[in-house]
Design a protein around this motif. Structure first.
Motif, PDB file in Angstrom:
ATOM      1  N   HIS A 216     -29.806  -7.146 -18.637  1.00  0.00           N
ATOM      2  CA  HIS A 216     -30.905  -6.163 -19.926  1.00  0.00           C
ATOM      3  C   HIS A 216     -30.368  -6.637 -21.007  1.00  0.00           C
ATOM      4  N   ALA A 217     -29.678  -7.289 -21.449  1.00  0.00           N
ATOM      5  CA  ALA A 217     -29.098  -6.840 -23.213  1.00  0.00           C
ATOM      6  C   ALA A 217     -30.409  -6.710 -23.902  1.00  0.00           C
ATOM      7  N   PRO A 218     -30.859  -7.666 -24.012  1.00  0.00           N
ATOM      8  CA  PRO A 218     -31.453  -7.033 -25.346  1.00  0.00           C
ATOM      9  C   PRO A 218     -32.822  -6.361 -25.190  1.00  0.00           C
ATOM     10  N   LEU A 219     -33.073  -5.716 -23.903  1.00  0.00           N
ATOM     11  CA  LEU A 219     -33.309  -3.878 -23.520  1.00  0.00           C
ATOM     12  C   LEU A 219     -32.737  -2.816 -23.974  1.00  0.00           C
ATOM     13  N   VAL A 220     -32.582  -2.536 -25.367  1.00  0.00           N
ATOM     14  CA  VAL A 220     -31.358  -1.411 -25.781  1.00  0.00           C
ATOM     15  C   VAL A 220     -32.538  -0.750 -26.642  1.00  0.00           C
ATOM     16  N   LEU A 221     -32.716   0.793 -25.940  1.00  0.00           N
ATOM     17  CA  LEU A 221     -34.064   1.812 -27.095  1.00  0.00           C
ATOM     18  C   LEU A 221     -33.093   2.299 -27.938  1.00  0.00           C
ATOM     19  N   PRO A 222     -34.088   2.157 -29.040  1.00  0.00           N
ATOM     20  CA  PRO A 222     -34.444   3.214 -30.658  1.00  0.00           C
ATOM     21  C   PRO A 222     -32.751   4.629 -30.037  1.00  0.00           C
ATOM     22  N   GLY A 223     -31.696   4.739 -30.912  1.00  0.00           N
ATOM     23  CA  GLY A 223     -30.075   5.742 -30.051  1.00  0.00           C
ATOM     24  C   GLY A 223     -29.439   5.426 -29.297  1.00  0.00           C
ATOM     25  N   ALA A 224     -29.181   4.136 -28.954  1.00  0.00           N
ATOM     26  CA  ALA A 224     -28.074   3.432 -28.358  1.00  0.00           C
ATOM     27  C   ALA A 224     -28.453   2.011 -28.625  1.00  0.00           C
ATOM     28  N   GLU A 225     -26.884   1.144 -28.440  1.00  0.00           N
ATOM     29  CA  GLU A 225     -26.539  -0.443 -28.923  1.00  0.00           C
ATOM     30  C   GLU A 225     -26.158  -0.935 -27.694  1.00  0.00           C
ATOM     31  N   PHE A 226     -26.234  -2.183 -27.807  1.00  0.00           N
ATOM     32  CA  PHE A 226     -25.685  -2.745 -26.627  1.00  0.00           C
ATOM     33  C   PHE A 226     -24.997  -3.455 -27.048  1.00  0.00           C
ATOM     34  N   VAL A 227     -23.514  -3.738 -25.934  1.00  0.00           N
ATOM     35  CA  VAL A 227     -22.160  -4.268 -26.488  1.00  0.00           C
ATOM     36  C   VAL A 227     -21.921  -4.973 -25.597  1.00  0.00           C
ATOM     37  N   PRO A 228     -21.810  -6.590 -25.759  1.00  0.00           N
ATOM     38  CA  PRO A 228     -21.528  -7.550 -24.901  1.00  0.00           C
ATOM     39  C   PRO A 228     -19.562  -7.555 -24.160  1.00  0.00           C
ATOM     40  N   TYR A 229     -19.829  -6.978 -23.224  1.00  0.00           N
ATOM     41  CA  TYR A 229     -18.840  -6.357 -22.594  1.00  0.00           C
ATOM     42  C   TYR A 229     -17.093  -8.292 -23.059  1.00  0.00           C
ATOM     43  N   LEU A 230     -17.550  -9.086 -23.240  1.00  0.00           N
ATOM     44  CA  LEU A 230     -16.834  -9.957 -23.980  1.00  0.00           C
ATOM     45  C   LEU A 230     -16.417 -10.094 -25.278  1.00  0.00           C
ATOM     46  N   SER A 231     -17.075  -8.676 -25.951  1.00  0.00           N
ATOM     47  CA  SER A 231     -16.768  -8.755 -27.354  1.00  0.00           C
ATOM     48  C   SER A 231     -15.770  -7.337 -27.000  1.00  0.00           C
ATOM     49  N   VAL A 232     -15.035  -6.928 -26.310  1.00  0.00           N
ATOM     50  CA  VAL A 232     -14.277  -5.616 -26.239  1.00  0.00           C
ATOM     51  C   VAL A 232     -12.776  -5.958 -26.062  1.00  0.00           C
ATOM     52  N   PRO A 233     -11.829  -5.352 -27.220  1.00  0.00           N
ATOM     53  CA  PRO A 233     -10.745  -5.656 -26.642  1.00  0.00           C
ATOM     54  C   PRO A 233     -10.688  -5.694 -24.766  1.00  0.00           C
ATOM     55  N   GLY A 234      -9.619  -7.326 -24.660  1.00  0.00           N
ATOM     56  CA  GLY A 234      -9.411  -6.886 -22.721  1.00  0.00           C
ATOM     57  C   GLY A 234     -10.774  -7.862 -22.176  1.00  0.00           C
ATOM     58  N   GLY A 235     -11.858  -7.900 -23.171  1.00  0.00           N
ATOM     59  CA  GLY A 235     -12.122  -8.803 -22.320  1.00  0.00           C
ATOM     60  C   GLY A 235     -12.479 -10.111 -22.505  1.00  0.00           C
ATOM     61  N   GLU A 236     -11.863 -10.704 -22.852  1.00  0.00           N
ATOM     62  CA  GLU A 236     -11.680 -12.167 -23.073  1.00  0.00           C
ATOM     63  C   GLU A 236     -11.647 -13.100 -21.394  1.00  0.00           C
ATOM     64  N   ARG A 237     -10.917 -12.121 -20.146  1.00  0.00           N
ATOM     65  CA  ARG A 237     -10.645 -13.246 -19.628  1.00  0.00           C
ATOM     66  C   ARG A 237     -12.570 -12.790 -18.287  1.00  0.00           C
ATOM     67  N   GLY A 238     -13.118 -11.730 -19.027  1.00  0.00           N
ATOM     68  CA  GLY A 238     -14.379 -11.828 -18.280  1.00  0.00           C
ATOM     69  C   GLY A 238     -15.244 -12.476 -18.205  1.00  0.00           C
ATOM     70  N   ILE A 239     -16.552 -13.569 -17.196  1.00  0.00           N
ATOM     71  CA  ILE A 239     -17.343 -13.720 -17.462  1.00  0.00           C
ATOM     72  C   ILE A 239     -18.910 -13.075 -17.304  1.00  0.00           C
ATOM     73  N   SER A 240     -19.467 -13.486 -18.580  1.00  0.00           N
ATOM     74  CA  SER A 240     -21.116 -12.689 -18.434  1.00  0.00           C
ATOM     75  C   SER A 240     -22.343 -13.477 -18.650  1.00  0.00           C
ATOM     76  N   LEU A 241     -22.899 -13.247 -17.073  1.00  0.00           N
ATOM     77  CA  LEU A 241     -24.378 -13.615 -17.082  1.00  0.00           C
ATOM     78  C   LEU A 241     -25.533 -13.254 -17.942  1.00  0.00           C
ATOM     79  N   MET A 242     -26.659 -13.909 -18.513  1.00  0.00           N
ATOM     80  CA  MET A 242     -27.128 -13.726 -19.840  1.00  0.00           C
ATOM     81  C   MET A 242     -28.622 -14.378 -19.152  1.00  0.00           C
TER      82      MET A 242
END
Length: 395
Positions: A216-242
């Motif tokens: 649902h990442a592209p479906l963020v409504l006004p007033g909020a934002e989508f933050v990819p998990y892989l973009s946060v500190p410590g998220g480098e070992r994660g895997i995302s499904l998009m």
């Protein structure tokens, strides 16, 4: 409402609200799950299909492919390149590196394949209940254990609860994964950067691997934002499904991407080659076109969903004040607490039997779901008004 067949858009005109282009008569001609599960007198506001026409960019790409007989097997990195361009533009994130991606049939089957890489039979997978029901079914079908870490009363991740679940999941030195839903289905919460960074710190400390369902990442409504998990500190070992499937209504055109952080590239490289045989070539073409050329259509959709979000709040306040409701920040789903209405654990069954409105039964979403329903906002304002009118008439 104007019938799609009765209107045309000239070049240069703004995109109309896709939610206002199809009549009920046109929608009832569809043969998909949403429109064929219940009798014609039922208003279906349940499964995650939208009442929209095919986006123009997608229709053109598919027509062009069919015209030249391009209906073979998928190949190449066009999907990853399109997602990378979209992520750069929308989220200021350059983490979709084609060499760290794998094409998979859809997000849920991709999750299964990634969990097979990171865990073994009998290992635990943590979920934040209430959560998307197939999480439970697919995890259990692959012989893993579900460990719940319920959300807090505001529908957000509680770090203490998650840490306790991680401790249980890894007890005895076992491997474990955390299946993160970002944005969260069904509550519509868009997890913040700070919340996700806390998840990364906790998961690394406990030795838990994070797999993020970010459909649902592209479906963020006004007033909020989508933050990819892989973009946060410590998220480098994660895997995302998009995937583009939810935002452009392409569930029937199967294709998704697994995206690895730098620290998970070696894990994703172990994905069996045969997994890439599952996606549809036409699905890949459609999803790439949506991400590459469907931005204006998506913006019009988000405007319509924002209006429907406000309309639903007004309708509930006026006609069903006993329903407690936190407006979603993302997705096109509304999570409604009906416990004050005195309808028992299954208000969805009540509204279906007595109001002929189909909603999702909250009990299917795990702990915290009893007495709740999930309502699909991705319909016309007229249908939304009629659905709430019917629901109110039953209490």
């Amino acid at each position: 409402m104007t019938s799609l067949s009765a209107r045309s858009r000239r070049a240069g005109e703004p995109e109309p609200n896709p939610l206002e282009l199809l009549t009920l008569t046109e929608l009832r001609r569809r043969t998909s799950m949403k429109w064929r599960t219940y009798p014609p007198d039922v208003l279906p506001l349940w499964v995650a299909e939208m009442d929209v026409p095919v986006p123009g960019a997608v229709a053109r790409a598919l027509a062009d492919a069919v015209a030249v007989g391009d209906t073979g097997y998928p190949a190449g990195t066009a999907y990853a390149e399109a997602l990378n361009g979209f992520a750069r533009e929308r989220w200021a994130w350059d983490g979709v590196v084609a060499e760290r991606t794998a094409i998979v049939p859809d997000v849920m089957l991709g999750i299964v394949e990634v969990l097979k890489l990171l865990t073994g039979p009998g290992d635990a997978v943590i979920v934040n209940s209430p959560v998307y029901p197939p999480f439970y079914a697919f995890i259990e079908h692959m012989d893993r254990r579900v460990v719940e870490a319920p959300l807090d009363p505001a529908g957000r991740i509680d770090p203490g609860t998650l840490d306790a679940a991680a401790e249980r999941a890894t007890r005895g030195g076992r491997r474990a994964a955390f299946l993160l839903c970002n944005p969260h289905n069904p509550t519509g919460v868009a997890h913040t950067r700070d919340e996700l960074a806390a998840v990364a710190r906790l998961s690394e400390a406990r030795g838990v691997r994070v797999v993020a369902d970010e459909i649902h990442a592209p479906l963020v409504l006004p007033g909020a934002e989508f933050v990819p998990y892989l973009s946060v500190p410590g998220g480098e070992r994660g895997i995302s499904l998009m995937s583009a499937s939810k935002a452009w209504n392409l569930a029937g055109l199967k294709a998704a991407l697994a995206v690895a952080g730098p620290g998970a590239a070696a894990d994703l490289a172990r994905m069996p080659e045969e997994v890439s045989h599952g996606p549809s070539h036409l699905g890949v073409i459609a999803h790439a076109a949506a991400l590459r050329d469907g931005g204006a259509w998506l913006d019009a959709l988000l405007t319509g969903l924002d209006a429907n979000r406000s309309l639903l709040a007004e309708l509930l306040d006026a006609h069903l004040p006993g329903i407690r409701h936190i407006a979603p920040e993302a997705t096109y789903l509304a999570w409604l607490d009906c416990r004050e209405l005195g309808l028992g654990d299954d208000p969805a069954g009540h509204f279906l039997r007595h109001g002929r409105v189909a909603l999702n039964d909250g009990r299917d979403f795990g702990t915290g779901g009893a007495g709740h329903v999930r309502l699909n906002l991705a319909t016309s304002p007229e249908v939304l008004r009629e659905a709430v009118r019917r629901m109110a008439s039953t209490v």
